[in-house]
Design an enzyme around this catalytic site. Sequence first.
Site, mmCIF file in Angstrom:
data_model
loop_
_atom_site.group_PDB
_atom_site.id
_atom_site.type_symbol
_atom_site.label_atom_id
_atom_site.label_comp_id
_atom_site.label_asym_id
_atom_site.label_seq_id
_atom_site.Cartn_x
_atom_site.Cartn_y
_atom_site.Cartn_z
ATOM 1 N N HIS A 108 -2.347 1.185 6.871
ATOM 2 C CA HIS A 108 -2.800 1.078 5.490
ATOM 3 C C HIS A 108 -3.077 2.470 4.938
ATOM 4 O O HIS A 108 -3.518 3.355 5.661
ATOM 5 C CB HIS A 108 -4.071 0.215 5.403
ATOM 6 C CG HIS A 108 -4.408 -0.170 3.997
ATOM 7 N ND1 HIS A 108 -3.588 -0.978 3.238
ATOM 8 C CD2 HIS A 108 -5.443 0.174 3.194
ATOM 9 C CE1 HIS A 108 -4.121 -1.128 2.019
ATOM 10 N NE2 HIS A 108 -5.240 -0.426 1.981
ATOM 11 N N CYS A 167 0.822 -1.219 0.000
ATOM 12 C CA CYS A 167 0.000 0.000 0.000
ATOM 13 C C CYS A 167 0.853 1.266 0.000
ATOM 14 O O CYS A 167 0.627 2.176 -0.795
ATOM 15 C CB CYS A 167 -0.982 -0.011 1.166
ATOM 16 S SG CYS A 167 -0.227 0.054 2.807
ATOM 17 N N HIS A 179 -5.731 1.951 -3.924
ATOM 18 C CA HIS A 179 -4.772 1.422 -2.951
ATOM 19 C C HIS A 179 -4.373 0.024 -3.362
ATOM 20 O O HIS A 179 -4.989 -0.570 -4.245
ATOM 21 C CB HIS A 179 -5.391 1.414 -1.535
ATOM 22 C CG HIS A 179 -6.573 0.504 -1.390
ATOM 23 N ND1 HIS A 179 -6.678 -0.451 -0.415
ATOM 24 C CD2 HIS A 179 -7.720 0.408 -2.114
ATOM 25 C CE1 HIS A 179 -7.831 -1.102 -0.527
ATOM 26 N NE2 HIS A 179 -8.472 -0.598 -1.543
#
Length: 131
Positions: free
Chosen positions: A86, A34, A102
């Site tokens: 994340h 990510c 993402h």
Amino acid sequence: EKGLSNVEAVITTASGNLGTKYRSGGTNSEGFDCSGLMFSSFKAIDIILPRSSYEQAAVGFKIDKNFARKGDLIFFKTNGKNRINHVGIITEVDDDEIKFVHSSTQRGVIISSTKEDYYRKSFAQINRIVD
């Protein structure tokens, strides 16, 4: 491309990797994690971000969710711990829905939405890096 704003350039770069597989530590078309996707997308406009989502969350400045816009980074705490792990980049803001690109562990580079329970519940913060 000539005439693309920095925000558009970052989003175009990130979105250009849709479908690329997830790879831990990855920062190129062989696979992204990510933060690696963010790293390489911002590098396209000569901004060098740190390599982890946790460190990226300290860059730029925090934006209230209601003022989110395209090009902002969106952060999550998806591991049940109270630590950011994340990140994605916002591609679209529509009233109370935010869409972001993402690299997900399961599906690689995709576009997701804060309407999805998983991301709604794990939402942490939004940062603006480019104006």
